[in-house]
Design an enzyme around this catalytic site. Structure first.
Site, PDB file in Angstrom:
ATOM      1  N   LYS A 146       0.833  -1.205   0.000  1.00 47.88           N
ATOM      2  CA  LYS A 146       0.000   0.000   0.000  1.00 47.88           C
ATOM      3  C   LYS A 146       0.866   1.252   0.000  1.00 47.88           C
ATOM      4  CE  LYS A 146      -3.822   1.749   2.940  1.00 47.88           C
ATOM      5  NZ  LYS A 146      -4.601   1.400   4.160  1.00 47.88           N
ATOM      6  N   SER A 227      -9.428   1.412   3.775  1.00 49.39           N
ATOM      7  CA  SER A 227      -8.643   2.228   2.862  1.00 49.39           C
ATOM      8  C   SER A 227      -7.659   1.419   2.020  1.00 49.39           C
ATOM      9  CB  SER A 227      -7.881   3.290   3.662  1.00 49.39           C
ATOM     10  OG  SER A 227      -6.884   2.694   4.497  1.00 49.39           O
ATOM     11  N   SER A 251      -9.703  -1.164   7.709  1.00 48.57           N
ATOM     12  CA  SER A 251      -9.064  -0.935   6.411  1.00 48.57           C
ATOM     13  C   SER A 251      -8.316  -2.123   5.840  1.00 48.57           C
ATOM     14  CB  SER A 251      -8.131   0.277   6.486  1.00 48.57           C
ATOM     15  OG  SER A 251      -8.887   1.458   6.623  1.00 48.57           O
TER      16      SER A 251
END
Length: 562
Positions: A146, A227, A251
């Site tokens: 990420k 997220s 997330s």
């Protein structure tokens, strides 16, 4: 779908240029391995993200089987050990897959950029293998991380914001360093909900100013949740073998569940946060996002462990357990599993799939305690948000200061001003009211912060998970992870309708989601929640459930649900 890729991005050489990438040497010849035809496939408009020309095609671009579809760490290691596969060939195939599926074809927008050094790293791992040096199960395995984890290479670390585009981070996050040491090939950085979805209460999960809107790989007009949206979409679509996400509250669990993945949110402190753009020092953690429980265990083994730069890891076990040792089909036999009915009830389809999953748990030998409700659910919600506002301001300012000259903005106030000045690119759909609320908070020495943190710990731990585990002598709790994905709507924001992530997130305890079923082709997951440092036990339970159900299906990249 709406959701734009900013005009300035077209000139950033670190972002995949869809037209140039598809004509690069070797990519066309690898298209068959990627499972997509490159011939005659029109490129999307890079400025607006328009996909009008391909709407009629739906998922046709992904109809060919990818050579490494659903490949696991173990299966790939076996091939490389036999000499029938090299890490370089595997990396080339995934790069072609990213070009054909993510940057073109269904246009998932899950990968912000690929690593320009990926092939050379893979070649180095092949040379080591040839010389008799294999670093471990991740040796030569392509991994996506990420874009809030620092990578001390030629890639950016931006949390999806254009404000941080420029000079890469000076050194790797601790997690990234561990991956490299284990021999992994860092193949690229994934899109995310900008600033890990802590900018606006009206946001669209998976949207960032830098990358536009990440799409759901099963049904393209649905939302991948956030997220860690890009990691979820990418790993579900087989754009890499495994991926890393991060969680403050949901997330990892939500995008993993909604994208048909295994996702592990570890105990806070098991995995170092050094070099990760923060929200909360008391809730943040990185964790695995994979297609199988075995891969999640292998990935956790590499990234877990103490780091003197992150004080929270001092509480982690000095000697880590072997997270793969307990992965047996019989792991659930005799286990006392509590059914948290008050963490369900938010969606009829999820409840129906959950009840079927409970039957599978019984068939695998679990002793179900039903109900085993968490008594304090919801009593920490307001306090949690207060804690996050204080910790975000403090932690982000510290992170930006540590980045030094590699970023042009060094405080949350600077970023608020940047967003205002660049609102057409950074705030076309939603604003930054959470940023502004955080900026209005004082230091974390404030009595209001200390009081809110005490409420969180008491309600989520002492009166929450600790209480229900003690009362019913539980080994784990289970609940449906999330409702099915919603249609992405930039005007109104997310239509999130429920999940169970908060209690484990606020407590700092581990949670594992595993695929449990589908409704109208949309994935659903079941969560196994435990007490601190119980990851090995949860992984065993998740593995036994996975083997009992074999629920995961590969995505079909459908345009919409008719």
């Amino acid at each position: 779908m709406s959701g734009s890729v900013p005009q300035s991005e077209a000139g950033d050489p670190r972002i995949i240029d869809r037209r140039r990438f598809m004509t690069a040497a070797g990519v066309t010849t690898l298209a068959a391995m990627a499972g997509v035809s490159c011939v005659g496939d029109p490129s999307p408009d890079e400025t607006t993200g328009s996909d009008t020309s391909r709407r009629a095609a739906g998922g046709d671009a992904a109809s060919t089987v990818f050579a490494f579809d659903e490949a696991t760490i173990a299966s790939l290691q076996e091939q490389m050990q036999r000499g029938t596969l090299t890490s370089k060939a595997l990396t080339e195939a995934y790069l072609a897959r990213i070009a054909a599926i993510d940057a073109a074809g269904p246009t998932l927008r899950a990968v912000l950029e690929t690593n320009p050094d990926a092939l050379s790293i893979a070649a180095e791992r092949d040379a080591e293998r040839k010389a008799g040096k294999v670093r471990g199960p991740l040796h030569g395995i392509p991994v996506l991380v990420k874009d809030n984890l620092d990578t001390g290479d030629r890639m950016q670390t931006t949390a999806g914001s254009l404000a941080l585009v420029g000079t890469p981070a000076a050194q790797d996050a601790h997690v990234v360093a561990r991956l490299r040491e284990a021999g992994a090939v860092l193949i690229g950085k994934t899109n995310l909900s900008e600033w890990a979805n802590f900018r606006s209460s009206h946001s669209s999960s998976g949207w960032s100013g830098r990358g536009g809107q990440t799409r759901h790989p099963y049904v393209l007009d649905r939302n991948p949740c956030g997220s860690s949206s890009g990691t979820g979409s990418a790993i579900a679509a087989n754009l890499a073998t495994v991926g890393i996400g991060t969680e403050t509250d949901g997330s990892i669990i939500c995008p993993s569940s909604i994208c048909g993945l295994v996702g592990l949110k570890p105990t806070v402190g098991l995995v170092s946060r050094t070099g990760i753009i923060p929200i909360s020092v008391t809730q943040d953690t990185a964790g695995p996002m994979t297609r199988t429980v075995a891969d999640a265990a292998a990935l956790l083994q590499v990234i877990a462990g103490r780091d003197e730069r992150d004080a929270a890891t001092s509480g982690a076990p000095a000697t880590l357990p072997d997270y793969s040792a307990g992965l047996t089909p019989t792991a659930l036999q005799g286990a006392r599993i509590g059914v948290a009915r008050n963490l369900a009830g938010f969606n009829a389809a999820a409840d129906a799939a959950f009840n079927t999953a409970l039957d599978a748990l019984r068939a695998a030998g679990a002793v179900l305690v039903d109900p085993a409700n968490v008594p304090s659910v919801g009593k920490y919600d307001d306090a949690e948000f207060t804690v996050l506002l204080y910790e975000f301001k403090d932690g982000l300012n510290r992170y930006l200061a540590a980045r030094g000259a590699t970023v042009p903005y060094h405080t949350l106030a600077d970023l608020i001003a940047y967003n205002r000045e660049n609102s057409a690119r950074e705030m076309p759909w939603f604003a930054q009211e959470i940023f502004e609320q955080a900026e209005a908070k004082g230091p974390i020495t404030d009595a209001a912060y200390r009081s809110a943190l005490e409420v969180c710990r008491r309600q989520a731990r002492d009166l929450g998970l600790d209480a229900v585990f003690r009362e019913h002598r539980l080994d784990a709790l289970v609940a449906p992870s999330n409702a099915p994905s919603w249609v992405t709507d930039h005007v109104n924001g997310d239509k999130y309708s429920g999940g169970n992530s908060s209690v484990a997130a606020v407590a700092g305890y581990p949670s594992l989601t595993v695929p449990m079923g589908y409704v109208h082709g949309l994935p659903l997951g079941i969560s196994f929640i435990g007490l601190a440092w119980s990851e090995a036990r949860l992984l065993g339970y998740g593995f036994a459930f996975e083997q009992q159900t074999k629920a995961r299906q590969t995505p079909k990249f459908l345009r919409t649900l008719e």
